[in-house]
Scaffold this motif. Structure first.
Motif, PDB file in Angstrom:
ATOM      1  N   PHE A 252       0.872  -1.299   0.234  1.00 13.63           N
ATOM      2  CA  PHE A 252      -0.127  -0.100  -0.136  1.00 13.63           C
ATOM      3  C   PHE A 252       0.769   1.182  -0.089  1.00 13.63           C
ATOM      4  O   PHE A 252       1.860   1.375   0.668  1.00 13.63           O
ATOM      5  CB  PHE A 252      -0.871   0.088   1.221  1.00 13.63           C
ATOM      6  CG  PHE A 252      -1.966  -0.812   1.159  1.00 13.63           C
ATOM      7  CD1 PHE A 252      -3.307  -0.468   0.414  1.00 13.63           C
ATOM      8  CD2 PHE A 252      -2.350  -2.303   1.683  1.00 13.63           C
ATOM      9  CE1 PHE A 252      -4.335  -1.461   0.286  1.00 13.63           C
ATOM     10  CE2 PHE A 252      -3.118  -3.016   1.620  1.00 13.63           C
ATOM     11  CZ  PHE A 252      -4.219  -2.554   0.911  1.00 13.63           C
ATOM     12  N   ALA A 307      -7.935  -1.161  -0.074  1.00 11.82           N
ATOM     13  CA  ALA A 307      -7.761  -1.492   1.278  1.00 11.82           C
ATOM     14  C   ALA A 307      -9.057  -2.057   2.175  1.00 11.82           C
ATOM     15  O   ALA A 307      -8.988  -2.864   3.009  1.00 11.82           O
ATOM     16  CB  ALA A 307      -7.447  -0.129   2.172  1.00 11.82           C
ATOM     17  N   ARG A 333      -6.232  -2.128   5.868  1.00  6.30           N
ATOM     18  CA  ARG A 333      -5.092  -2.337   5.022  1.00  6.30           C
ATOM     19  C   ARG A 333      -4.545  -3.884   5.385  1.00  6.30           C
ATOM     20  O   ARG A 333      -4.562  -4.813   4.700  1.00  6.30           O
ATOM     21  CB  ARG A 333      -3.885  -1.435   4.974  1.00  6.30           C
ATOM     22  CG  ARG A 333      -4.230  -0.193   4.282  1.00  6.30           C
ATOM     23  CD  ARG A 333      -2.805   0.715   4.317  1.00  6.30           C
ATOM     24  NE  ARG A 333      -3.231   1.873   3.709  1.00  6.30           N
ATOM     25  CZ  ARG A 333      -2.131   2.631   3.384  1.00  6.30           C
ATOM     26  NH1 ARG A 333      -1.172   2.190   3.786  1.00  6.30           N
ATOM     27  NH2 ARG A 333      -2.324   3.792   2.624  1.00  6.30           N
TER      28      ARG A 333
END
Length: 501
Positions: A252, A307, A333
């Motif tokens: 991420f 996410a 996440r």
DNA sequence: AAAAAAC
């Protein structure tokens, strides 16, 4: 308790058992009987609890009576993101295989005409993101007064994304005689207000929150300098060190630009990576996601679009290349791994300037996160524009520094040469689109087939794992031709252009 | 401070 105890129709039950499921999850057991009776349902449940089937299955049963009329869909499902909407469509296809239903998916980023044709034919099931739905309506192509069942999914996320006014508008277009199924992971005051306004005597079904950061996830902080090249190097070393355990990973980033930069850097370093963020071409988004799900990509570099909610079973690792600024995003996440009680690992790369965000995360989860390899006390962060050492006279080693120099050089070149490259991009766009289109259709067909082949096996994760093709390993040299993983011979336009700043 | 979503 089995599915056959819930009152679902034989057609639905047969599709469910073909999919390999026998036992409903708590949210399914709680919501389905009420939904079948036509009652409003307020479902408080996170993704990964079987929430989607808890509205898809009763809807299919209820849709068996009656037929859709042109431009007047019988049911409407609202989703916050395009990928989630597509995921719901796949569920209707999977569980509705014994039904002859028209399903229309109205999402942005793809052509209007095809969607319009489906509306014209009469949709039994309409799945939409709010923007495109309203767009169709404003064009007078869509009438919502025939909607019998309305589903609002991921309501709290809609709130985060500022969709609530749109949702209210849409709710007001639908007759109040409808049935409303409303789902949210949390119930902030705004959402409670919304339910009071739009639900009639709802049955409340709440499933116990999976421990906010499941114990099956090993969490670590990883120190790094704050320069992009330092963070990229930290990440690469981390990935290599984890190689033995690492099946696949989502990485991420906080910004879309970072997603594309890190993605291209990883490709350059021979990692088998894909990218996913909201500025990408929709076809590329779908394809990246499908390829990652199917195991054709080992790494997915993503923004927070990935996410929440996405059903990607069995991700072994989550890396936070950036510390999320909102602490709850951290929970979402890392929740992409450690699903279904499996072991998962998450690593969060932190620099000195991230300290306050790390503190906030630790406060939220109520625990200290261990450092992977020593804390930040030894890391010095240089302010200003000091570049990584690459003195003129000093002999430069081939390798890391050299490649990072290439990274930066290319970006600079892209910025300056954008105009010059434009004709080339235009020329190549068409074939890219065609190739991507074919690949996408194939990928989706494969996905549906492999779902259908799960008969008898209660465990899709393992089956997928076994069928997984041999993957490229980092460091392995790759031929020029397959450098563009997942795209056949062409490089999509978004990979050539530096994302808009 | 950023992401998502309509053209």
């Amino acid at each position: 308790m089995t599915f056959s105890d819930l009152g679902l129709s034989p057609k639905v039950l047969s599709a469910v058992s073909d999919a390999g499921y026998t036992k409903p999850t708590p949210i399914q057991a709680g919501a389905i009987p009420h939904a079948l009776l036509g009652k409003d349902v307020l479902g408080i449940a996170q993704t990964g609890t079987g929430k989607t089937a808890s509205f898809v299955l009763p809807m299919l049963t209820r849709l068996e009576k009656g037929r859709a009329r042109a431009r007047m869909p019988r049911t409407l499902i609202l989703e916050p993101t395009r990928e989630l909407a597509a995921q719901v469509e796949e569920n209707f296809i999977k569980y509705g295989k014994n039904h002859k239903l028209n399903i229309a998916l109205l999402i942005g980023g793809v052509s209007f005409d095809e969607q319009d044709k489906k509306l014209e034919r009469g949709a039994d099931v309409l799945i939409a993101t709010p923007g495109r739905l309203l767009d169709h309506r404003e064009r007078g192509k869509l009438l919502l007064n025939g909607v019998e069942i309305l589903v609002i999914d991921e309501a709290d996320r809609m709130l985060d994304m500022g969709f609530i006014p749109d949702i209210e508008r849409i709710c007001e277009m639908i007759p109040f005689t409808r049935q409303t199924l409303f789902f949210s992971a949390t119930m902030p005051p705004e959402i409670t207000k919304l339910t009071e306004k739009f639900l009639h005597a709802p049955v409340r079904v709440e499933v116990s929150k999976a421990a906010s950061t499941a114990t099956s996830i090993t969490q670590r902080l990883v120190k790094s300098g704050n320069k992009p090249w330092e963070k990229r190097e930290t990440l690469r070393n981390l990935i290599k060190a984890e190689d033995a355990d690492l099946k696949n990973a989502i990485i991420f980033c906080n910004r879309k630009v970072e997603v594309s930069e890190l993605f291209r850097s990883l490709l350059k370093h021979d990692f088998d990576a894909g990218a996913l963020h909201g500025d990408m071409d929709q076809r590329a988004r779908m394809q990246m996601l499908n390829n990652f799900r199917d195991g054709k990509l080992r790494y997915l570099v993503a923004s927070d679009v990935a996410a929440r909610g996405l059903d990607i079973p069995d991700v072994s690792h989550v890396f936070n290349y950036d510390v999320p600024i909102h602490a709850e995003d951290y929970v979402h996440r890392i929740g992409r791994t450690g699903r279904a009680g499996r072991a998962g690992k998450s690593f969060t790369i932190a620099t000195r300037s991230d300290t306050k965000y790390v503190d906030a995360i630790e406060r939220l989860i109520g625990a200290k996160i261990e450092w992977h390899d020593g804390d930040l006390s030894t890391v010095t962060e240089s302010e200003g524009e000091e570049q990584p050492r690459r003195g003129r006279g000093a002999p430069r080693r081939a390798g890391r520094n050299d490649e990072d120099r290439k990274d930066r050089g290319e970006r600079k070149k892209d910025r300056h040469a954008k105009r010059d490259e434009a004709p080339e991009i235009a020329r190549e766009e068409q074939p890219v689109a065609e190739v991507a289109d074919i690949a996408e259709r194939r990928a989706r067909k494969d996905a549906i087939r492999s779902e259908n082949e799960r008969k008898g096996s209660g465990n899709r994760h393992e089956q997928r794992g076994d069928a997984r093709p041999q993957r490229d390993r980092p460091g392995r040299h790759r031929e020029e031709d397959d450098a563009t993983v997942g795209f056949g011979d062409d490089v999509p336009a978004f990979m050539r252009i530096v994302a808009k700043v």
